[in-house]
Enzyme design. Structure first.
Site, PDB file in Angstrom:
ATOM      1  N   LYS A  62       1.920  11.466  13.343  1.00 35.65           N
ATOM      2  CA  LYS A  62       2.325  11.994  12.041  1.00 35.65           C
ATOM      3  C   LYS A  62       2.827  13.431  12.201  1.00 35.65           C
ATOM      4  O   LYS A  62       2.337  14.185  13.044  1.00 35.65           O
ATOM      5  CB  LYS A  62       1.152  11.963  11.056  1.00 35.65           C
ATOM      6  CG  LYS A  62       0.827  10.589  10.525  1.00 35.65           C
ATOM      7  CD  LYS A  62      -0.158  10.661   9.367  1.00 35.65           C
ATOM      8  CE  LYS A  62      -0.409   9.275   8.778  1.00 35.65           C
ATOM      9  NZ  LYS A  62      -1.288   9.324   7.595  1.00 35.65           N
TER      10      LYS A  62
ATOM     11  N   GLU B  91       0.846  -1.190   0.000  1.00 38.40           N
ATOM     12  CA  GLU B  91       0.000   0.000   0.000  1.00 38.40           C
ATOM     13  C   GLU B  91       0.888   1.249   0.000  1.00 38.40           C
ATOM     14  O   GLU B  91       1.816   1.367   0.802  1.00 38.40           O
ATOM     15  CB  GLU B  91      -0.919   0.008   1.222  1.00 38.40           C
ATOM     16  CG  GLU B  91      -1.877   1.184   1.233  1.00 38.40           C
ATOM     17  CD  GLU B  91      -2.955   1.080   2.300  1.00 38.40           C
ATOM     18  OE1 GLU B  91      -3.665   2.082   2.500  1.00 38.40           O
ATOM     19  OE2 GLU B  91      -3.087   0.012   2.920  1.00 38.40           O
TER      20      GLU B  91
ATOM     21  N   ARG C 138     -10.921  18.029  10.682  1.00 35.61           N
ATOM     22  CA  ARG C 138     -10.104  16.827  10.879  1.00 35.61           C
ATOM     23  C   ARG C 138      -8.808  17.126  11.621  1.00 35.61           C
ATOM     24  O   ARG C 138      -8.302  16.281  12.370  1.00 35.61           O
ATOM     25  CB  ARG C 138      -9.805  16.199   9.520  1.00 35.61           C
ATOM     26  CG  ARG C 138      -8.791  15.087   9.525  1.00 35.61           C
ATOM     27  CD  ARG C 138      -8.682  14.481   8.148  1.00 35.61           C
ATOM     28  NE  ARG C 138      -7.496  13.648   7.989  1.00 35.61           N
ATOM     29  CZ  ARG C 138      -7.203  12.949   6.887  1.00 35.61           C
ATOM     30  NH1 ARG C 138      -8.035  12.990   5.853  1.00 35.61           N
ATOM     31  NH2 ARG C 138      -6.115  12.213   6.824  1.00 35.61           N
TER      32      ARG C 138
ATOM     33  N   ASN D  88      -2.605  -1.288   7.936  1.00 41.53           N
ATOM     34  CA  ASN D  88      -3.897  -1.921   7.677  1.00 41.53           C
ATOM     35  C   ASN D  88      -3.645  -3.430   7.581  1.00 41.53           C
ATOM     36  O   ASN D  88      -3.628  -4.022   6.514  1.00 41.53           O
ATOM     37  CB  ASN D  88      -4.510  -1.391   6.373  1.00 41.53           C
ATOM     38  CG  ASN D  88      -4.840   0.080   6.462  1.00 41.53           C
ATOM     39  OD1 ASN D  88      -5.423   0.544   7.437  1.00 41.53           O
ATOM     40  ND2 ASN D  88      -4.459   0.839   5.451  1.00 41.53           N
TER      41      ASN D  88
ATOM     42  N   GLU E 195     -10.178   5.089   9.626  1.00 39.14           N
ATOM     43  CA  GLU E 195     -10.283   4.678   8.225  1.00 39.14           C
ATOM     44  C   GLU E 195     -10.792   3.238   8.089  1.00 39.14           C
ATOM     45  O   GLU E 195     -10.302   2.453   7.286  1.00 39.14           O
ATOM     46  CB  GLU E 195      -8.936   4.858   7.517  1.00 39.14           C
ATOM     47  CG  GLU E 195      -8.477   6.303   7.478  1.00 39.14           C
ATOM     48  CD  GLU E 195      -7.150   6.493   6.768  1.00 39.14           C
ATOM     49  OE1 GLU E 195      -6.936   7.592   6.219  1.00 39.14           O
ATOM     50  OE2 GLU E 195      -6.336   5.557   6.763  1.00 39.14           O
TER      51      GLU E 195
ATOM     52  N   GLU F  26       3.894   9.558  -0.961  1.00 39.84           N
ATOM     53  CA  GLU F  26       2.472   9.388  -1.267  1.00 39.84           C
ATOM     54  C   GLU F  26       1.844  10.650  -1.843  1.00 39.84           C
ATOM     55  O   GLU F  26       1.114  10.589  -2.832  1.00 39.84           O
ATOM     56  CB  GLU F  26       1.728   8.963  -0.002  1.00 39.84           C
ATOM     57  CG  GLU F  26       0.226   8.798  -0.183  1.00 39.84           C
ATOM     58  CD  GLU F  26      -0.479   8.413   1.107  1.00 39.84           C
ATOM     59  OE1 GLU F  26      -1.719   8.450   1.124  1.00 39.84           O
ATOM     60  OE2 GLU F  26       0.202   8.090   2.109  1.00 39.84           O
TER      61      GLU F  26
ATOM     62  N   ASP G 269      -2.216  14.727   6.664  1.00 37.80           N
ATOM     63  CA  ASP G 269      -1.748  13.448   6.112  1.00 37.80           C
ATOM     64  C   ASP G 269      -0.605  13.654   5.121  1.00 37.80           C
ATOM     65  O   ASP G 269      -0.825  13.577   3.908  1.00 37.80           O
ATOM     66  CB  ASP G 269      -2.917  12.735   5.431  1.00 37.80           C
ATOM     67  CG  ASP G 269      -2.619  11.275   5.117  1.00 37.80           C
ATOM     68  OD1 ASP G 269      -1.600  10.755   5.614  1.00 37.80           O
ATOM     69  OD2 ASP G 269      -3.401  10.652   4.380  1.00 37.80           O
TER      70      ASP G 269
ATOM     71  N   ARG H 155      -0.602   4.400  16.903  1.00 35.27           N
ATOM     72  CA  ARG H 155      -0.663   5.561  16.015  1.00 35.27           C
ATOM     73  C   ARG H 155      -1.717   6.571  16.485  1.00 35.27           C
ATOM     74  O   ARG H 155      -2.854   6.206  16.794  1.00 35.27           O
ATOM     75  CB  ARG H 155      -0.975   5.132  14.572  1.00 35.27           C
ATOM     76  CG  ARG H 155       0.105   4.269  13.954  1.00 35.27           C
ATOM     77  CD  ARG H 155      -0.246   3.875  12.535  1.00 35.27           C
ATOM     78  NE  ARG H 155       0.200   4.845  11.554  1.00 35.27           N
ATOM     79  CZ  ARG H 155      -0.527   5.239  10.511  1.00 35.27           C
ATOM     80  NH1 ARG H 155      -1.748   4.784  10.341  1.00 35.27           N
ATOM     81  NH2 ARG H 155      -0.032   6.091   9.638  1.00 35.27           N
TER      82      ARG H 155
ATOM     83  N   GLU I 155       6.206  10.267  13.065  1.00 30.24           N
ATOM     84  CA  GLU I 155       6.051   9.453  11.860  1.00 30.24           C
ATOM     85  C   GLU I 155       6.142  10.360  10.641  1.00 30.24           C
ATOM     86  O   GLU I 155       5.352  11.297  10.486  1.00 30.24           O
ATOM     87  CB  GLU I 155       4.705   8.725  11.858  1.00 30.24           C
ATOM     88  CG  GLU I 155       4.441   7.894  10.614  1.00 30.24           C
ATOM     89  CD  GLU I 155       3.066   7.241  10.601  1.00 30.24           C
ATOM     90  OE1 GLU I 155       2.530   7.037   9.490  1.00 30.24           O
ATOM     91  OE2 GLU I 155       2.516   6.956  11.686  1.00 30.24           O
TER      92      GLU I 155
ATOM     93  N   TRP J 259     -13.828  13.479   4.129  1.00 35.36           N
ATOM     94  CA  TRP J 259     -12.444  13.187   4.479  1.00 35.36           C
ATOM     95  C   TRP J 259     -11.742  14.314   5.224  1.00 35.36           C
ATOM     96  O   TRP J 259     -10.696  14.100   5.835  1.00 35.36           O
ATOM     97  CB  TRP J 259     -11.652  12.809   3.228  1.00 35.36           C
ATOM     98  CG  TRP J 259     -12.036  11.469   2.714  1.00 35.36           C
ATOM     99  CD1 TRP J 259     -12.933  11.181   1.728  1.00 35.36           C
ATOM    100  CD2 TRP J 259     -11.573  10.200   3.188  1.00 35.36           C
ATOM    101  NE1 TRP J 259     -13.053   9.826   1.552  1.00 35.36           N
ATOM    102  CE2 TRP J 259     -12.219   9.190   2.434  1.00 35.36           C
ATOM    103  CE3 TRP J 259     -10.660   9.814   4.172  1.00 35.36           C
ATOM    104  CZ2 TRP J 259     -11.995   7.834   2.654  1.00 35.36           C
ATOM    105  CZ3 TRP J 259     -10.431   8.465   4.380  1.00 35.36           C
ATOM    106  CH2 TRP J 259     -11.086   7.486   3.624  1.00 35.36           C
TER     107      TRP J 259
ATOM    108  N   GLU K 143       6.553  21.898  -3.855  1.00 28.30           N
ATOM    109  CA  GLU K 143       5.486  22.629  -3.177  1.00 28.30           C
ATOM    110  C   GLU K 143       5.001  23.785  -4.037  1.00 28.30           C
ATOM    111  O   GLU K 143       3.802  24.078  -4.102  1.00 28.30           O
ATOM    112  CB  GLU K 143       5.996  23.154  -1.834  1.00 28.30           C
ATOM    113  CG  GLU K 143       4.956  23.946  -1.046  1.00 28.30           C
ATOM    114  CD  GLU K 143       5.552  24.612   0.186  1.00 28.30           C
ATOM    115  OE1 GLU K 143       4.774  24.977   1.085  1.00 28.30           O
ATOM    116  OE2 GLU K 143       6.791  24.786   0.239  1.00 28.30           O
TER     117      GLU K 143
END
Length: 884
Positions: free
Chosen positions: A387, A189, A363, A232, A313, A420, A392, A346, A414, A574, A543
């Site tokens: 994180k 993943e 969020r 996951n 999630e 990603e 994210d 986490r 993290e 989300w 960026e």
């Protein structure tokens, strides 16, 4: 053999090195050696290094250290080095030798004491020489640190640095791990470099040589743990049959001092143990976890611990039973504590079904809201894995306020080396620049200096006895079977940089990247200066052509997080919204808005709450402002967005120019691979630039004062050309194609587009913007006045990780033909042949997506490709792909 020292037989690397044959054999320049190439260096500066290596210890890790050192020195200095093991007990130290040993073993034999004793990972290298005498000592407080010392010495020689008379290196924190999101079926993943080298078809691979080679790479930069499976987690991960297989992985890691760790699903007592519940406070569940952990340690005595993703999630967790993260984490911690294992729980727990209509929903608040009230209740071997930011892994977001909210708990940071949201290893982005910015951020907790780097190393909020708390660093890396581990040769600098920052978060970035460049690409000054400069500025460049000013990366968050898809972040649950509206943009996270800014300590909260003090690079994360809002530099926000995207896309295009200047100074295999990727990035940066600027122009209705946005005088839209067989097709999202449209060919014999040129006579570069999806391989040919000037196949894999059947910003790419002589009245023609093979239109079900919660989920896919074209762009001849 030196007099006065009893020695066992001469090893000469020997049988143990044969067990490490893959790491120590010769290699082609495919990137597999990474920074451990051990290329030849001038031997003169190192002529005093002895050629005998003596090992005082006999653990597998110490033997690996001796073999590694002999191999590296022999390769770099051009003569052989021999490894010998000392007798027990050893006699006086030899006068001409490299001596390996623990502080405890060496101190009785040394004239001056080494810094022995327990504590964080530490090693010392001392080097003294005079006529007739040369001794180099590598000492550590564990066998692993002796190995780190060997790698550090090899690093210094490989970069042609002077070996200091004495140096001691101490790790900043105990936890220095990578997370690998591998699934038992062999998929990864968020992995962008091929399938797993740990797993396949539900089992650990039989051949684990590559896994051992990876552990060697990790050890060489001080990484001491590797969590080998997806957060996951597969639901049957902890069966006894699987555990026996993981023990083989641990065996492959062990010589390199890397502990195996596993991500576990909290439903395991049910799914594996057959219990009726997984309630963490149920006595049968508590007993099950204890027995299971004991079973793990019988098979893997040096097992590192568990990582847990829960209540997030779709992953079930303690909330199902009204329990807290403390309840779940401490049950695992109690079971692991007798074995000295840890729980990394986490802090990534949030509701992904938020009401986007609610202006107070946010969020970003989730970390503090879900964990701060439990501060001080976690066991001493629980670490909250946080994180870097509250959303994210975006190209930039503020530091998570959870770091300063947990002052009586262990925490670790993290980060994500796997790109990603930052180009998925098809764009060069050196992420240590971002991580340094995060680590240096001062949260001002308790109105004092509390930078993130001192929080995660346990120093800002120490234990009651004053000792640092347990903490550290985790990087989601997701290395795969691509020869060079992470697909892009430049991406390995992210893993290298992570290891260096985890060991010492104050290590200068310029030193880190220069060492990596020299070890990876050689010591040629032009090569070093060019690559160092490219990497050091690459985060700012990426960026700049994606999502600056704290607006988020603006990628396709509902899909694969690769190409631009601005509105995918809006109007869903989300919570990655940026609230782009006709009258302004940004989320109001001030006291008057969602209140997120107030989760920071007062001094930082005040800075973020005020428009006058909020940094421009985080403006839209904290404030909703009109498009004509003036930034601190005096420029209007909307014009800054336009300018930043054009400037940054141009800088990305210059990567090609700067790289081609190195031709002949770099091996051809890696030179061509990087050139191919830089060429792709140059074209995709234009896709990003146009998508973002066009979208903002449409919604803000404020023109670019440079008249660039929406104005492309040398661009020929495919749908405006004379077509034979091609049909116009609407592209969604509209901004990912020029004019919102493309053309497709559904005729097996092919189609064509043509136009009569009016440009002045001259030499031009011609860029064809088209779309390239998985498996299908369309073919193209460009002709001028009927004469072929280029042919190519659309055979890339875009996006890198998962199938996308659409024409969009993820599949958009370009091919540039250089130095074509054109005259007014010339006929330019593009021929396209689609790939309509019947087998591409699958009638069977495909495998579930990586990490799918429903293992029975299947999807039918049509891989046929219709030779889709967006536009043709003309530009001046040169190494830059045409820009506008």
């Amino acid at each position: 053999m030196t007099k006065g020292v009893g020695m066992q037989h001469l090893v000469r690397i020997g049988a143990f090195a044969l067990a490490l044959a893959v790491p120590l054999t010769s290699y082609s320049e495919d990137g597999s050696a990474a920074w451990l190439r051990y290329a030849k260096v001038p031997p003169a500066p190192y002529r005093n290094i002895p050629s005998q290596i003596f090992l005082l210890g006999n653990s597998s890790t110490e033997r690996a250290a001796g073999a590694e050192l002999a191999h590296g020195l022999s390769a770099m200095l051009g003569h052989s080095f021999d490894v010998q093991a000392a007798a027990s007990p050893p006699g006086p130290l030899p006068t001409n030798a490299i001596v390996f040993g623990s502080y405890a073993a060496l101190n009785p034999l040394m004239p001056s004491a080494l810094p022995a004793g327990p504590g964080p990972d530490r090693y010392t290298i001392s080097f003294s020489h005079k006529p007739g005498y040369s001794r180099l000592v590598i000492a550590g407080n564990t066998p692993q640190t002796e190995l780190y010392g060997a790698f550090h010495l090899l690093e210094e020689i490989g970069a042609i640095q002077q070996i200091p008379r004495e140096e001691t290196q101490t790790a900043s924190a105990a936890i220095r791990w990578t997370d690998e999101w591998d699934n038992l079926d062999g998929t990864i993943e968020r992995g962008y470099a091929g399938p797993s080298f740990f797993f396949k078809d539900g089992h650990v691979l039989k051949d684990l040589q590559r896994a051992s080679a990876y552990a060697r790479l990790l050890s060489s930069i001080g990484i001491n743990g590797c969590n080998v499976n997806n957060v996951n987690a597969d639901l049957d991960l902890l069966t006894s049959e699987h555990l026996k297989e993981y023990a083989r992985l641990a065996d492959a890691f062990r010589p390199w001092g890397v502990k195996l760790a596993l991500s576990v699903d909290l439903t395991s007592p049910q799914t594996v143990g057959g219990l009726t519940t997984f309630d963490p406070l149920d006595p049968t569940v508590i007993a099950w976890w204890k027995l299971k952990v004991d079973e793990v340690y019988r098979l893997i005595p040096d097992f590192g611990g568990f990582t847990v993703k829960a209540d997030s999630e779709g992953r079930l967790g303690p909330a199902k039973y009204g329990r807290s993260p403390v309840d779940a984490a401490n049950v695992l911690a109690h079971a692991l504590a007798p074995h000295h294992g840890v729980v990394l729980y986490r802090g990534f727990v949030y509701n992904n079904h938020l009401d986007w209509r609610d202006p107070k929903a946010d969020r970003a608040r989730a970390g503090v809201d879900n964990f701060a009230r439990f501060d001080g209740q976690f066991d001493s071997n629980v670490i909250i894995q946080i994180k870097e930011g509250p959303i994210d892994f975006q190209a930039r977001e503020p530091v998570s306020p959870l770091f300063s909210s947990l002052r009586h708990s262990n925490v670790a940071i993290e980060v994500q080396a796997s790109q990603e949201y930052t180009g998925q290893q098809r764009h060069m982005v050196w992420l240590p620049s971002m991580w340094r910015w995060v680590l240096n951020t001062d949260l001002h907790a308790e109105d004092r200096h509390t930078p993130v780097k001192e929080i995660v190393t346990g120093r800002s909020f120490p234990n009651p006895d004053g000792s640092p708390r347990l903490g550290g660093f985790i990087a989601v890396t997701n290395a795969g079977t691509d020869a060079n581990w992470l697909h892009h040769p430049m991406a390995m600098a992210n893993l290298f940089g992570f290891g260096k920052l985890a060991w010492n978060p104050d290590e200068p970035l310029t030193d880190i990247i220069d060492i990596w460049t020299r070890l990876t690409w050689g010591n040629d000054p032009q090569v070093d200066q060019t690559i160092d400069s490219l990497q050091l500025h690459s985060w700012e460049v990426y960026e700049g052509y994606t999502g600056p000013n704290g607006m988020g990366t603006l990628t396709n968050i509902l899909g694969y997080h690769f190409g631009p898809d601005i509105e995918s972040a809006e109007r869903n649950g989300w919570g990655q919204w940026f609230r782009g509206e006709h009258n302004g943009i940004g989320i109001d996270r001030t006291t008057a808005g969602t209140g997120f800014a107030d989760q920071y300590p007062p001094a930082l909260a005040a800075q973020y709450n005020s428009l006058s003090t909020c940094p421009d690079d985080l403006l839209l994360f904290f404030h909703h402002v009109p498009y004509d809002y003036k930034l601190h530099n005096g420029r209007a926000l909307i014009q800054s967005i336009y300018d930043t995207h054009y400037r940054s896309a141009h800088k990305a295009a210059e990567y090609v120019t700067r790289w081609t200047a190195l031709q002949g100074l770099i091996d051809p295999e890696r030179y061509e691979e990087v050139l191919r990727l830089f060429t792709y990035q140059a074209g995709h940066a234009v896709v990003w630039r146009d998508a973002i600027d066009d979208w903002f122009y449409r919604i803000a209705q404020i023109p670019d004062d440079q008249n660039r946005v929406g104005n492309h005088p040398n661009r020929i839209e495919a749908e405006s050309m004379k077509s034979v067989g091609y049909e116009a097709d609407e592209v969604s999202p509209w901004e990912t194609a020029s004019g919102g449209k493309a053309v497709v060919c559904r005729l097996a014999a092919g189609c064509s587009l043509s136009t009569v040129l009016s440009q002045p006579t001259g030499s031009y570069d011609i860029a064809i913007q088209y779309f390239d999806s998985w498996k299908g391989t369309s073919k193209f040919e460009l002709l001028v006045n009927g004469k072929s000037v280029a042919q190519w196949s659309a055979n890339d894999t875009l996006p890198p990780a998962q199938f996308d059947p659409k024409l969009d910003g993820q599949t958009s790419t370009r091919f540039t033909v250089h130095d074509v002589l054109l005259n007014p009245g010339d006929m330019l023609m593009l021929k396209g042949t689609p790939d309509l093979r019947p087998e591409l239109n699958t009638s069977h079900n495909e495998a579930a997506a990586p990490g799918a919660l429903d293992p029975q989920a299947r999807e039918r896919r049509d891989y046929r490709e219709y030779a889709p074209v967006d536009y043709i762009q003309l530009g001046p001849s040169g190494t830059l792909t045409p820009q506008n």
